[in-house]
Design a protein around this motif. Structure first.
Motif, PDB file in Angstrom:
ATOM      1  N   LYS A   1      27.033  42.884  25.640  1.00 54.89           N
ATOM      2  CA  LYS A   1      25.666  42.622  26.120  1.00 54.89           C
ATOM      3  C   LYS A   1      24.657  42.840  24.990  1.00 54.89           C
ATOM      4  O   LYS A   1      23.771  42.017  24.757  1.00 54.89           O
ATOM      5  N   ASP A   2      24.828  43.958  24.262  1.00 54.99           N
ATOM      6  CA  ASP A   2      23.896  44.287  23.174  1.00 54.99           C
ATOM      7  C   ASP A   2      23.975  43.277  22.039  1.00 54.99           C
ATOM      8  O   ASP A   2      22.983  43.062  21.325  1.00 54.99           O
ATOM      9  N   TYR A   3      25.158  42.683  21.855  1.00 55.67           N
ATOM     10  CA  TYR A   3      25.356  41.736  20.752  1.00 55.67           C
ATOM     11  C   TYR A   3      24.329  40.607  20.807  1.00 55.67           C
ATOM     12  O   TYR A   3      23.813  40.169  19.776  1.00 55.67           O
ATOM     13  N   PHE A   4      24.020  40.143  22.024  1.00 51.19           N
ATOM     14  CA  PHE A   4      23.100  39.011  22.192  1.00 51.19           C
ATOM     15  C   PHE A   4      21.651  39.441  22.406  1.00 51.19           C
ATOM     16  O   PHE A   4      20.756  38.607  22.455  1.00 51.19           O
ATOM     17  N   LEU A   5      21.428  40.769  22.534  1.00 52.13           N
ATOM     18  CA  LEU A   5      20.063  41.261  22.704  1.00 52.13           C
ATOM     19  C   LEU A   5      19.453  41.720  21.386  1.00 52.13           C
ATOM     20  O   LEU A   5      18.272  42.039  21.325  1.00 52.13           O
ATOM     21  N   THR A   6      20.284  41.774  20.349  1.00 53.61           N
ATOM     22  CA  THR A   6      19.812  42.218  19.031  1.00 53.61           C
ATOM     23  C   THR A   6      19.929  41.066  18.033  1.00 53.61           C
ATOM     24  O   THR A   6      20.260  39.932  18.405  1.00 53.61           O
TER      25      THR A   6
ATOM     26  N   SER B   1      15.413  23.149  22.707  1.00 52.71           N
ATOM     27  CA  SER B   1      16.424  22.094  22.628  1.00 52.71           C
ATOM     28  C   SER B   1      17.808  22.714  22.741  1.00 52.71           C
ATOM     29  O   SER B   1      17.981  23.930  22.559  1.00 52.71           O
ATOM     30  N   ILE B   2      18.784  21.900  23.035  1.00 49.23           N
ATOM     31  CA  ILE B   2      20.171  22.380  23.120  1.00 49.23           C
ATOM     32  C   ILE B   2      20.613  22.939  21.771  1.00 49.23           C
ATOM     33  O   ILE B   2      21.334  23.937  21.709  1.00 49.23           O
ATOM     34  N   SER B   3      20.170  22.336  20.690  1.00 47.66           N
ATOM     35  CA  SER B   3      20.517  22.823  19.344  1.00 47.66           C
ATOM     36  C   SER B   3      19.970  24.225  19.109  1.00 47.66           C
ATOM     37  O   SER B   3      20.646  25.077  18.515  1.00 47.66           O
ATOM     38  N   GLN B   4      18.747  24.485  19.582  1.00 49.41           N
ATOM     39  CA  GLN B   4      18.153  25.815  19.437  1.00 49.41           C
ATOM     40  C   GLN B   4      18.946  26.859  20.215  1.00 49.41           C
ATOM     41  O   GLN B   4      19.213  27.959  19.722  1.00 49.41           O
ATOM     42  N   ILE B   5      19.334  26.502  21.428  1.00 48.73           N
ATOM     43  CA  ILE B   5      20.110  27.419  22.276  1.00 48.73           C
ATOM     44  C   ILE B   5      21.456  27.709  21.638  1.00 48.73           C
ATOM     45  O   ILE B   5      21.924  28.849  21.611  1.00 48.73           O
ATOM     46  N   ALA B   6      22.085  26.668  21.119  1.00 47.41           N
ATOM     47  CA  ALA B   6      23.382  26.834  20.449  1.00 47.41           C
ATOM     48  C   ALA B   6      23.253  27.797  19.274  1.00 47.41           C
ATOM     49  O   ALA B   6      24.088  28.689  19.086  1.00 47.41           O
ATOM     50  N   SER B   7      22.182  27.643  18.501  1.00 48.83           N
ATOM     51  CA  SER B   7      21.946  28.508  17.346  1.00 48.83           C
ATOM     52  C   SER B   7      21.715  29.952  17.777  1.00 48.83           C
ATOM     53  O   SER B   7      22.223  30.893  17.161  1.00 48.83           O
ATOM     54  N   GLU B   8      20.942  30.153  18.851  1.00 44.39           N
ATOM     55  CA  GLU B   8      20.662  31.495  19.358  1.00 44.39           C
ATOM     56  C   GLU B   8      21.932  32.207  19.816  1.00 44.39           C
ATOM     57  O   GLU B   8      22.020  33.438  19.781  1.00 44.39           O
ATOM     58  N   LEU B   9      22.906  31.430  20.260  1.00 46.98           N
ATOM     59  CA  LEU B   9      24.163  32.008  20.742  1.00 46.98           C
ATOM     60  C   LEU B   9      25.188  32.188  19.623  1.00 46.98           C
ATOM     61  O   LEU B   9      26.292  32.664  19.870  1.00 46.98           O
TER      62      LEU B   9
ATOM     63  N   THR C   1      22.160  40.846  15.839  1.00 42.96           N
ATOM     64  CA  THR C   1      23.548  40.768  15.384  1.00 42.96           C
ATOM     65  C   THR C   1      24.075  39.346  15.419  1.00 42.96           C
ATOM     66  O   THR C   1      24.748  38.891  14.484  1.00 42.96           O
ATOM     67  N   VAL C   2      23.771  38.627  16.490  1.00 42.42           N
ATOM     68  CA  VAL C   2      24.290  37.267  16.634  1.00 42.42           C
ATOM     69  C   VAL C   2      23.759  36.355  15.521  1.00 42.42           C
ATOM     70  O   VAL C   2      24.467  35.467  15.051  1.00 42.42           O
ATOM     71  N   GLN C   3      22.524  36.597  15.075  1.00 44.98           N
ATOM     72  CA  GLN C   3      21.959  35.783  13.992  1.00 44.98           C
ATOM     73  C   GLN C   3      22.537  36.182  12.640  1.00 44.98           C
ATOM     74  O   GLN C   3      22.690  35.358  11.740  1.00 44.98           O
ATOM     75  N   GLU C   4      22.862  37.461  12.501  1.00 39.66           N
ATOM     76  CA  GLU C   4      23.396  37.953  11.226  1.00 39.66           C
ATOM     77  C   GLU C   4      24.872  37.606  11.044  1.00 39.66           C
ATOM     78  O   GLU C   4      25.308  37.272   9.946  1.00 39.66           O
ATOM     79  N   ILE C   5      25.636  37.689  12.138  1.00 38.40           N
ATOM     80  CA  ILE C   5      27.092  37.513  12.043  1.00 38.40           C
ATOM     81  C   ILE C   5      27.572  36.180  12.599  1.00 38.40           C
ATOM     82  O   ILE C   5      28.545  35.605  12.141  1.00 38.40           O
ATOM     83  N   GLY C   6      26.860  35.681  13.624  1.00 39.13           N
ATOM     84  CA  GLY C   6      27.306  34.454  14.283  1.00 39.13           C
ATOM     85  C   GLY C   6      28.069  34.772  15.554  1.00 39.13           C
ATOM     86  O   GLY C   6      27.849  35.815  16.178  1.00 39.13           O
ATOM     87  N   LEU C   7      28.959  33.897  15.946  1.00 36.74           N
ATOM     88  CA  LEU C   7      29.729  34.090  17.177  1.00 36.74           C
ATOM     89  C   LEU C   7      30.500  35.406  17.145  1.00 36.74           C
ATOM     90  O   LEU C   7      31.106  35.743  16.126  1.00 36.74           O
TER      91      LEU C   7
END
Length: 298
Positions: A199-204, A263-271, A206-212
């Motif tokens: 849960k925390d992975y997507f609230l910080t 956009s879908i691309s933005q959402i994909a990037s955020e995830l 981290t997802v932008q720094e490391i990716g999936l």
């Protein structure tokens, strides 16, 4: 200073322990009648090794707790792995040891399915702790292998030895399943921590720094080996750790797709997706719809 000893052959390890080499590809012996290994060393193995430690195992520092058995511990080492030897000066070897080279099981059913025995990739603190009855079963199988090695080699030797090793490893799978059950409270705590980390992975950031997120990321943060962590999650929930991660991704994606300002691309990037098409493919595989179709449907 530690120094590394490369032990590529079974005979090399036998020489270190003062054990006679009866077969170039396999060795079985009682540790109590052997020399202690050189202390403060790291050993790089070129073969499989299984050690059954007898009696109390506190000196092994496996992070034991109330859910473990004190009667015996099994440690599994695969080729290319490293064993660190840091025993007290008065340490006396105990238990039994089985060493076998990958060449021994080539062409056998065991050779084809060695990858299923994931405990060869567990960390030392994830060792298998045996009850007295379980320990006796393992000792009997060690003794059968030792007996077979004392006989003259014939056309049946390889298949009999491979079959007995396979039986031993299958028992170890059963005993590990038992250990997962007897550690239920600990496992529940690990599962809860995993859910919070996910849960925390997507609230910080981290997802932008490391990716999936990866299974290895969560295993590392829980101080577990990836294989042990994956096996624990699978046995506790019926789903793999990767399936849990993917389910979290899908649920988050479903929520965020409703934000039409993005956009879908933005959402994909955020995830954490590097390429939107990978996100589209995963989403459709799990929901039956592309992200755009899902947004329009709702």
């Amino acid at each position: 200073m530690e120094h590394i000893i490369k032990v590529e052959k079974v005979s090399q390890y036998n020489d270190l322990k003062g054990v006679e080499t009866q077969h170039p590809l396999i060795s079985v012996f009682h540790n109590s009648a052997t020399k202690a290994l050189p202390n403060n060393t790291r050993m790089h193995f070129g073969f499989y090794a299984i050690f059954l430690k007898a009696g109390k195992c506190g000196e092994l520092k496996y992070g034991r707790n109330n859910y473990d058995y004190d009667d015996g511990t099994m440690v599994f080492i695969a080729p290319a792995q490293v064993l660190e030897v840091n025993n007290p000066d008065d340490y006396q070897p105990t238990g039994m040891a089985l060493l076998f080279h990958p060449d021994l099981i080539k062409g056998t059913s065991l050779g084809k399915q060695m990858s299923q025995y994931s405990f060869f990739s567990y960390d030392s603190h994830e060792a298998l702790h045996l009850s007295l009855k379980e320990q006796q079963i393992i000792k009997d199988l060690f003794n059968k292998l030792q007996y077979e090695l004392s006989q003259s080699i014939d056309k049946h030797t390889k298949s009999i030895i491979a079959s007995n090793i396979e039986l031993l490893l299958n028992y170890c799978i059963r005993f590990y399943d038992r250990q997962f059950i007897t550690r239920e409270n600990i496992n529940t705590d690990i599962l809860s921590k995993f859910e919070n980390l996910l849960k925390d992975y997507f609230l910080t950031d981290t997802v932008q720094e490391i990716g999936l997120p990866s299974v290895g990321y969560f295993a590392d943060h829980l101080h577990l080996s990836p294989n042990y962590f994956g096996d624990l999650i699978k046995k506790e929930t019926g789903k793999t750790a990767q399936e849990h991660i993917q389910l979290k991704l899908i649920n988050l994606a479903k929520e965020r797709i409703f934000d039409t300002d993005k956009s879908i691309s933005q959402i994909a990037s955020e995830l954490g997706f590097k390429y939107p098409q990978h996100f589209n493919r995963m989403f459709k595989k799990n929901t039956g719809y592309t992200p755009i179709e899902y947004r329009n449907l709702n």
